[in-house]
Design a protein around this motif. Structure first.
Motif, mmCIF file in Angstrom:
data_model
loop_
_atom_site.group_PDB
_atom_site.id
_atom_site.type_symbol
_atom_site.label_atom_id
_atom_site.label_comp_id
_atom_site.label_asym_id
_atom_site.label_seq_id
_atom_site.Cartn_x
_atom_site.Cartn_y
_atom_site.Cartn_z
ATOM 1 N N GLU A 104 -18.158 0.660 36.790
ATOM 2 C CA GLU A 104 -17.442 1.903 37.042
ATOM 3 C C GLU A 104 -17.215 2.741 35.787
ATOM 4 O OE1 GLU A 104 -13.995 1.268 39.507
ATOM 5 O OE2 GLU A 104 -15.045 -0.212 40.731
ATOM 6 N N HIS A 105 -17.710 2.260 34.650
ATOM 7 C CA HIS A 105 -17.607 3.063 33.428
ATOM 8 C C HIS A 105 -18.936 3.095 32.686
ATOM 9 C CE1 HIS A 105 -16.038 4.559 29.535
ATOM 10 N NE2 HIS A 105 -15.173 5.180 30.312
ATOM 11 N N LEU A 106 -19.399 1.924 32.208
ATOM 12 C CA LEU A 106 -20.668 1.907 31.480
ATOM 13 C C LEU A 106 -21.802 2.426 32.347
ATOM 14 C CD1 LEU A 106 -21.910 1.059 28.718
ATOM 15 C CD2 LEU A 106 -22.561 -1.088 29.828
ATOM 16 N N TYR A 107 -21.750 2.120 33.638
ATOM 17 C CA TYR A 107 -22.798 2.578 34.546
ATOM 18 C C TYR A 107 -22.931 4.095 34.537
ATOM 19 C CZ TYR A 107 -25.033 3.993 38.885
ATOM 20 O OH TYR A 107 -25.846 4.604 39.809
ATOM 21 N N PHE A 108 -21.811 4.811 34.573
ATOM 22 C CA PHE A 108 -21.880 6.266 34.645
ATOM 23 C C PHE A 108 -22.342 6.871 33.319
ATOM 24 C CE2 PHE A 108 -19.419 5.539 38.458
ATOM 25 C CZ PHE A 108 -19.947 6.480 39.316
ATOM 26 N N LEU A 109 -22.098 6.185 32.225
ATOM 27 C CA LEU A 109 -22.656 6.628 30.947
ATOM 28 C C LEU A 109 -24.167 6.449 30.948
ATOM 29 C CD1 LEU A 109 -19.951 4.976 28.667
ATOM 30 C CD2 LEU A 109 -20.194 7.439 29.114
ATOM 31 N N GLY A 156 -16.484 12.304 36.130
ATOM 32 C CA GLY A 156 -15.829 12.838 34.945
ATOM 33 C C GLY A 156 -16.534 12.623 33.627
ATOM 34 N N LEU A 157 -17.269 11.523 33.471
ATOM 35 C CA LEU A 157 -17.872 11.247 32.162
ATOM 36 C C LEU A 157 -18.952 12.256 31.803
ATOM 37 C CD1 LEU A 157 -18.023 7.338 32.234
ATOM 38 C CD2 LEU A 157 -16.526 8.784 30.852
ATOM 39 N N SER A 158 -19.621 12.815 32.804
ATOM 40 C CA SER A 158 -20.650 13.818 32.518
ATOM 41 C C SER A 158 -20.068 15.121 31.985
ATOM 42 C CB SER A 158 -21.492 14.100 33.767
ATOM 43 O OG SER A 158 -22.483 13.110 33.942
ATOM 44 N N ARG A 159 -18.768 15.296 32.112
ATOM 45 C CA ARG A 159 -18.118 16.503 31.599
ATOM 46 C C ARG A 159 -17.802 16.399 30.102
ATOM 47 N NH1 ARG A 159 -15.848 19.591 35.964
ATOM 48 N NH2 ARG A 159 -16.164 18.524 37.966
ATOM 49 N N LEU A 160 -17.926 15.191 29.552
ATOM 50 C CA LEU A 160 -17.633 14.991 28.132
ATOM 51 C C LEU A 160 -18.802 15.455 27.280
ATOM 52 C CD1 LEU A 160 -16.094 11.401 28.276
ATOM 53 C CD2 LEU A 160 -14.891 13.602 28.363
ATOM 54 N N SER A 161 -18.563 15.614 25.986
ATOM 55 C CA SER A 161 -19.643 15.933 25.053
ATOM 56 C C SER A 161 -20.494 14.685 24.811
ATOM 57 C CB SER A 161 -19.065 16.403 23.719
ATOM 58 O OG SER A 161 -18.411 15.326 23.055
ATOM 59 N N LEU A 166 -20.906 8.831 23.821
ATOM 60 C CA LEU A 166 -21.389 7.743 22.977
ATOM 61 C C LEU A 166 -20.217 6.914 22.456
ATOM 62 C CD1 LEU A 166 -23.739 6.288 21.688
ATOM 63 C CD2 LEU A 166 -23.661 7.930 19.789
ATOM 64 N N GLY A 167 -19.122 7.557 22.124
ATOM 65 C CA GLY A 167 -17.941 6.828 21.690
ATOM 66 C C GLY A 167 -17.422 5.909 22.775
ATOM 67 N N ARG A 168 -17.418 6.390 24.019
ATOM 68 C CA ARG A 168 -16.990 5.552 25.136
ATOM 69 C C ARG A 168 -17.943 4.353 25.301
ATOM 70 N NH1 ARG A 168 -13.724 8.141 29.105
ATOM 71 N NH2 ARG A 168 -12.463 9.736 28.067
ATOM 72 N N LEU A 211 -32.791 6.359 24.012
ATOM 73 C CA LEU A 211 -31.600 7.152 24.286
ATOM 74 C C LEU A 211 -30.403 6.529 23.569
ATOM 75 C CD1 LEU A 211 -32.212 7.647 28.108
ATOM 76 C CD2 LEU A 211 -32.561 9.350 26.307
ATOM 77 N N PRO A 212 -29.372 7.322 23.264
ATOM 78 C CA PRO A 212 -28.277 6.831 22.417
ATOM 79 C C PRO A 212 -27.620 5.555 22.914
ATOM 80 C CG PRO A 212 -28.161 9.210 22.585
ATOM 81 C CD PRO A 212 -29.237 8.782 23.531
#
Length: 243
Positions: A104-109, A156-161, A166-168, A211-212
């Motif tokens: 639910e977090h790393l997956y969306f990154l 929401g994660l796609s809205r970040l820079s 990458l920090g997340r 990719l990063p």
């Protein structure tokens, strides 16, 4: 208890991975860990599951079940399987937290890099859907990408820079690496969380995507070693398609 083979539908195997979908790889790995007989079939059109997602399985009565976690819970109950039987309550709790971090977090990154970012999408579109009929690639795939992009922005994660994402990712990977340490598995013996962790970590460390997030994951040597151990144990024949 029924021991009929499970028929599992998933994306084609590519990149020398069990599957480029972490959720498909999770389910197949769990089936191997639990010694459940199964057959895999490749999706060549829109998924038949009600959710429109994969993996999904066909049951002996002809019904279709989707959602990797729901499938695992159902098969565990029906076939008397409990890979977590030896875990303490604390370890079971940690398993839930690890699963949430991965799914639910790393997956969306990871999803953002593959489906939203134009560079990642160019490679994924060609490799994910290259074997599908041309009408599907032309009509269905753009629709699916729009839906995935919408869901990613809604999460929401796609809205970040790029730097924030990458920090997340670094924070997630550092935490997962710290929990694993130098153990062979996340706990004293293989358990349900290892099916999930292996599926996501092999997708983070062993793809041809420059990719990063993928570069960052490959820096965690204990995660890379863990992926290699799990692969040797549960996929001794290798993964086949390395394109």
């Amino acid at each position: 208890m029924s021991q009929q083979p499970v028929v599992m539908w998933q994306l084609p195997r590519i990149w020398g991975l069990p599957n480029p979908s972490p959720f498909c790889a999770k389910l197949e790995t769990w089936l191997r860990m639990a010694a459940v007989p199964y057959e895999t079939r490749t999706i060549t059109g829109p998924p038949k599951s009600k959710s429109g997602k994969m993996p999904y399985i066909e049951r002996p009565d002809g019904s279709v079940m989707s959602d990797s976690t729901a499938i695992i819970e159902t098969l565990s109950r029906e076939r008397g399987i409990d890979l977590d039987a030896a875990l303490s309550p604390e370890q079971r709790g940690m398993s839930v937290l690890l699963q949430r971090s991965l799914e639910e977090h790393l997956y969306f990154l990871m999803l953002h890099e593959r489906w939203v970012d134009e560079g990642g999408w160019a490679r994924c579109r060609a490799d994910y859907f290259g074997t599908m009929p041309a009408p599907v690639r032309l009509l269905v795939v753009p629709f699916v990408r729009r839906q995935v992009t919408r869901d990613a922005r809604g999460q929401g994660l796609s809205r970040l820079s790029d730097a924030e994402r990458l920090g997340r990712a670094r924070a997630d990977l550092d935490a997962i690496s710290a929990v694993l340490g130098e153990r062979d598995f996340f706990f004293d013996q293989p358990s349900n969380i290892d099916a999930t962790a292996f599926a996501f970590l092999i997708n983070a460390t062993q793809t041809p995507l420059d990719l990063p997030l993928h570069r960052e994951a490959a820096k965690r040597e204990n995660l890379v070693r863990y992926v290699a151990r799990m692969g040797e144990r549960y996929y001794p024949e290798g993964f086949g398609d390395g394109r």
